[in-house]
Structure formats: structure tokens, C-alpha cells
Design an enzyme around this catalytic site. Structure first.
Site, PDB file in Angstrom:
ATOM      1  N   TYR A 161       6.852   5.534 -12.732  1.00 51.91           N
ATOM      2  CA  TYR A 161       6.532   6.693 -11.900  1.00 51.91           C
ATOM      3  C   TYR A 161       7.442   7.885 -12.217  1.00 51.91           C
ATOM      4  O   TYR A 161       7.062   9.028 -12.013  1.00 51.91           O
ATOM      5  CB  TYR A 161       6.691   6.354 -10.420  1.00 51.91           C
ATOM      6  CG  TYR A 161       5.452   5.806  -9.747  1.00 51.91           C
ATOM      7  CD1 TYR A 161       4.801   4.692 -10.239  1.00 51.91           C
ATOM      8  CD2 TYR A 161       4.953   6.409  -8.603  1.00 51.91           C
ATOM      9  CE1 TYR A 161       3.681   4.182  -9.614  1.00 51.91           C
ATOM     10  CE2 TYR A 161       3.833   5.906  -7.961  1.00 51.91           C
ATOM     11  CZ  TYR A 161       3.200   4.799  -8.476  1.00 51.91           C
ATOM     12  OH  TYR A 161       2.093   4.305  -7.843  1.00 51.91           O
ATOM     13  N   LYS A 195       6.579  -8.713 -16.036  1.00 51.02           N
ATOM     14  CA  LYS A 195       5.718  -8.981 -17.197  1.00 51.02           C
ATOM     15  C   LYS A 195       6.648  -9.273 -18.371  1.00 51.02           C
ATOM     16  O   LYS A 195       6.585  -8.623 -19.429  1.00 51.02           O
ATOM     17  CB  LYS A 195       4.802  -7.760 -17.438  1.00 51.02           C
ATOM     18  CG  LYS A 195       3.706  -7.975 -18.458  1.00 51.02           C
ATOM     19  CD  LYS A 195       2.611  -8.942 -18.020  1.00 51.02           C
ATOM     20  CE  LYS A 195       1.653  -9.216 -19.173  1.00 51.02           C
ATOM     21  NZ  LYS A 195       0.725 -10.336 -18.898  1.00 51.02           N
ATOM     22  N   ASP A 216       0.112 -10.654 -13.801  1.00 54.68           N
ATOM     23  CA  ASP A 216      -1.314 -11.003 -13.832  1.00 54.68           C
ATOM     24  C   ASP A 216      -1.562 -12.265 -13.008  1.00 54.68           C
ATOM     25  O   ASP A 216      -2.501 -12.349 -12.215  1.00 54.68           O
ATOM     26  CB  ASP A 216      -1.830 -11.147 -15.276  1.00 54.68           C
ATOM     27  CG  ASP A 216      -0.923 -11.962 -16.175  1.00 54.68           C
ATOM     28  OD1 ASP A 216       0.198 -12.340 -15.746  1.00 54.68           O
ATOM     29  OD2 ASP A 216      -1.316 -12.251 -17.329  1.00 54.68           O
ATOM     30  N   ASP A 227       2.843  -1.060  -6.274  1.00 55.94           N
ATOM     31  CA  ASP A 227       1.765  -0.193  -5.783  1.00 55.94           C
ATOM     32  C   ASP A 227       0.453  -0.975  -5.778  1.00 55.94           C
ATOM     33  O   ASP A 227      -0.294  -0.968  -4.791  1.00 55.94           O
ATOM     34  CB  ASP A 227       1.645   1.033  -6.698  1.00 55.94           C
ATOM     35  CG  ASP A 227       0.524   1.960  -6.273  1.00 55.94           C
ATOM     36  OD1 ASP A 227       0.437   2.262  -5.065  1.00 55.94           O
ATOM     37  OD2 ASP A 227      -0.268   2.366  -7.135  1.00 55.94           O
ATOM     38  N   ASP A 274      -1.596  -3.155  -2.314  1.00 57.30           N
ATOM     39  CA  ASP A 274      -2.969  -2.888  -1.846  1.00 57.30           C
ATOM     40  C   ASP A 274      -3.756  -4.196  -1.735  1.00 57.30           C
ATOM     41  O   ASP A 274      -4.502  -4.406  -0.783  1.00 57.30           O
ATOM     42  CB  ASP A 274      -3.709  -1.931  -2.794  1.00 57.30           C
ATOM     43  CG  ASP A 274      -3.590  -0.473  -2.351  1.00 57.30           C
ATOM     44  OD1 ASP A 274      -2.623  -0.154  -1.633  1.00 57.30           O
ATOM     45  OD2 ASP A 274      -4.458   0.340  -2.721  1.00 57.30           O
TER      46      ASP A 274
HETATM   47  C1  IPM Z   1       1.302   4.506  -2.205  1.00 53.09           C
HETATM   48  C2  IPM Z   1       0.417   5.560  -2.794  1.00 53.09           C
HETATM   49  C3  IPM Z   1       1.268   6.533  -3.587  1.00 53.09           C
HETATM   50  C4  IPM Z   1       1.921   5.777  -4.727  1.00 53.09           C
HETATM   51  C5  IPM Z   1       0.532   7.772  -4.092  1.00 53.09           C
HETATM   52  C6  IPM Z   1      -0.151   8.517  -2.973  1.00 53.09           C
HETATM   53  C7  IPM Z   1       1.437   8.693  -4.854  1.00 53.09           C
HETATM   54  O1  IPM Z   1      -0.587   4.964  -3.577  1.00 53.09           O
HETATM   55  O2  IPM Z   1       2.221   4.869  -1.446  1.00 53.09           O
HETATM   56  O3  IPM Z   1       1.088   3.331  -2.502  1.00 53.09           O
HETATM   57  O4  IPM Z   1       1.308   5.571  -5.778  1.00 53.09           O
HETATM   58  O5  IPM Z   1       3.065   5.364  -4.564  1.00 53.09           O
HETATM   59 MG    MG Z   2      -0.634   2.840  -3.446  1.00 50.86          MG
END
Ligand code: IPM
Ligand code: MG
Length: 361
Positions: free
Chosen positions: A141, A192, A224, A248, A252
Site C-alpha cells: 500500500y 506467501k 491462498d 484487506d 472481507d
Molecule cells: C479497507 C478499505 C480500504 C483499504 C480502502 C477504502 C482504501 O478497503 O479499509 O479495507 O484498502 O484499506
Molecule cells: Mg478493504
């Protein structure tokens, strides 16, 4: 002593859900003796609209002086064509970096009241309680160099750099081990290392730091495989620690296991426990302004703030209990409703406040 809380609503549903969390803060001030001052500031698209940049200097100054930051969400289709530096996401990324909020805690908890909301079979997720510790201020990042350049033959090439210094790995490792010590003492480090040198170093440092935490059982898993295990048998995990990009993605997935991303809070902490608290879900432009968003993730983020930054663990617990109570009473916003009567964003906030008030008496 009064705590300073910076309140950054941001864009989309950020505005509506933050308003409900503020109601909860006001209730804590009135009925529970919480001493806190709120300072509002613009971030993301709202920052760009008001000051021409996603992290205005005023906002950064307010956040620097605050003890904790309550954050809504950022982003929206109207900002997608801006140059990268001006996009809403950059406001959040710059704030994380400027305040060194390197340790991102993302719990994925399945509320028993919402057991059927998951897309997985309920026996796979019943009782699920995972904590993902994501490194937040390094890795690909932020690594330099980055950009898009033109090659000699005129073709363009995009490039980013995945880089971690030992001290960055060490501090996120300690953060994760400390959290594992407060939970079931199982830590899985995701990397990884079969392909990437940076992962090889990551693994080596994790193993070294493990020596300081003999009570914690450390394991390593390739990313993975981890993504597969999360949907195959998620309850094998207690705490997961990983890099910025892997975290990240995996967070999710973990959030979706619970079926209700609208319920999940997060904390981003610096080395002194100062933190930014935000719901895991985003700005959801499609439902913004409709008054149907779920404010519980933001209200639960406030609970995390009370626990991790303001040393008010008891109040944190009271909020969490109040949220459990409103779910027991059958309150559901549209995202978690299954045929039940659905309530608005504001109704849900009011219900939490009423449950809290009832417990104050
Ligand atoms: C998160 C989001 C952010 C990230 C974006 C909005 C920059 O996806 O907080 O997970 O990638 O960190
Ligand atoms: Mg995110």
C-alpha cells in the site's frame, strides 16, 4: 479528565451511521458520566468538497490532538474520476499513515441471533469468533517506488513495491501476540513465503517474536490456503496476523462469513493505543440517504474505542450488551432482516439508546 473524540463522518452512509453513534455517546455522557468532547471534521469526498483535499490540514490537526477518532466511511461514484491523490480513499490512507495506526483489528463475530444470515452452513459458523490483525501502514500500500511509467518501446508499465522492514514486522507481530494472549492463544500468521522473499523475512521475524510468547501457539499458512480454509473450516482460527494487502482481502471474506458486514467494527491502533474506529463496511453509495443503513457496526466501533483507547471497558461491555438486547428484541435493519419487521437507521440507534438507558436504571 475529559476525552477528546474526533468525529469524521465522511461520505455516503457514513453521515447517517455516525449520527446514531453520536446519539449513543450523548447517552453515555448524560446517563453514565462519560466525560468526552466531540470535534467534527471533514474527510474523504466531504474533505475534498469543502477544502479541496481528502485529508484537509484542519482535519489532521484535530485528529492529532484527539484521544480517539470515530470514522464513518468514505468514497462515492462522483469522486472516481479524480486523480489518485485527491480521491477519498487517499484521505483514509494518509490519516492511517500520518498517525502511525499500524495495527488494524478486525473481529469477525457471528451473533447467535443472526446465525442464519451467513451464506455458509450454520454448523460451520455457529460461535465463530475470529480476530484478524492486519498490518496497516506498510507493505504494498505504501511501498516506493510506485507508479505507471513508459518503457522504451512506448508501452506503459504499472509497478508497486511490496516491502517490509524488520521493525514493522516485529511491532505488528507483538500486537497480534498480545491480542492472542487475551483470547485463545492461537495465532496463525498468513504469508506467501513459498514465492516472496518479503514473506520469508516476515515468517522469520514472527517465529523469533514467538519466543517471547511461549503460551501462544504460532502457526504459518500460505495466503491462498488461508483464503480456502476461511470458507472451509473458519472455526479453526483464533487470531490471524497478516500484511496490509492480504489482510484487506481476508478480512472481507471473514466479515462475510458472519453474513452481516453491517455488524462488524474495527480498530486501527498506534503504539500507544490511540486509535481510529470505523465500521468494516464502506460508504454504500447505493443506499446513502435512504435511512436504511445498519448503524450497529459503528456503534460497536464506539465500544471498541471505549475499550482500547479510553480505558472504559465496562461502558464498552454495556454497549455490546445493549446491541445484543436490541437483536433479541427483534430489531433488524434491512441488511440483517429475514422476514422480520425491519427498522430504519435512526430507529435502530434509538433502540440501542433505549436499551442502554434501561440498563442505567
Ligand atoms: C479497507 C478499505 C480500504 C483499504 C480502502 C477504502 C482504501 O478497503 O479499509 O479495507 O484498502 O484499506
Ligand atoms: Mg478493504
Amino acid at each position: 479528565m475529559s476525552s477528546k473524540i474526533a468525529v469524521l463522518a465522511g461520505d455516503g452512509i457514513g453521515v447517517e451511521i455516525i449520527a446514531e453513534a453520536v446519539k449513543v455517546i450523548q447517552c453515555l455522557q448524560q446517563d453514565f458520566g462519560l466525560a468526552a468532547e466531540l470535534e467534527y471534521a471533514a474527510i474523504g469526498g466531504a474533505g475534498y468538497d469543502q477544502y479541496g483535499k481528502p485529508l484537509p490540514d484542519e482535519t489532521l490537526a484535530i485528529c492529532e490532538q484527539a484521544d480517539a477518532i470515530l470514522f464513518g466511511a468514505i468514497g462515492g461514484p462522483e469522486y472516481e474520476d479524480l486523480q489518485r491523490e485527491l480521491r477519498p480513499e487517499k484521505g483514509l490512507l494518509n490519516l492511517r499513515s500520518a498517525l502511525s495506526l499500524f495495527s488494524n483489528l478486525r473481529p469477525a463475530i457471528l451473533y447467535p441471533q443472526l446465525a442464519d444470515a451467513s451464506s455458509l452452513k450454520s454448523e460451520l459458523v455457529a460461535g465463530l469468533d475470529i480476530m484478524i490483525v492486519r498490518e496497516l501502514t506498510g507493505g504494498i500500500y505504501f511501498g516506493q517506488p510506485r507508479g505507471i511509467r513508459e518503457l522504451e518501446n512506448g508501452e506503459r508499465e504499472g509497478f508497486n513495491t511490496l516491502v517490509y522492514a524488520e521493525h514493522e514486522i516485529e511491532r505488528i507481530a507483538r500486537s497480534a501476540f498480545d491480542i492472542a494472549m487475551l483470547r485463545n492463544r492461537k495465532l496463525c500468521s498468513v504469508d506467501k513465503a513459498n514465492v516472496l522473499e518479503v514473506s520469508e523475512l516476515w515468517r522469520e521475524v514472527l517465529t523469533r517474536v514467538a519466543g517471547e510468547y511461549p503460551q501462544v501457539e504460532l502457526s504459518h499458512m500460505y495466503v491462498d490456503n488461508a483464503s480456502m480454509q476461511l470458507v472451509r473450516a473458519p472455526k479453526q482460527f483464533d487470531v490471524i496476523v497478516t500484511t496490509n494487502l492480504f489482510g484487506d482481502i481476508l478480512s472481507d471474506t471473514a466479515a462475510m462469513l458472519t453474513g452481516s458486514i453491517g455488524m462488524l467494527p474495527s480498530a486501527s491502533l498506534d503504539k500507544n493505543g490511540k486509535g481510529l474506529y470505523e465500521p468494516v463496511h464502506g460508504s454504500a453509495p447505493d443506499i446513502a440517504g435512504k435511512g436504511i443503513a445498519n448503524p450497529l457496526a459503528t456503534i460497536l466501533s464506539l465500544a471498541m474505542m471505549l475499550r482500547y483507547s479510553l480505558q472504559q471497558a465496562e461502558l464498552a461491555q454495556q454497549i455490546e450488551t445493549a446491541v445484543g438486547n436490541v437483536l433479541n428484541q427483534g430489531f433488524r435493519t434491512a441488511d440483517i432482516a429475514e422476514g422480520e419487521h425491519t427498522v430504519s437507521t435512526a430507529d435502530m440507534g434509538d433502540a440501542v439508546v433505549a436499551a442502554l438507558r434501561a440498563s442505567a436504571k
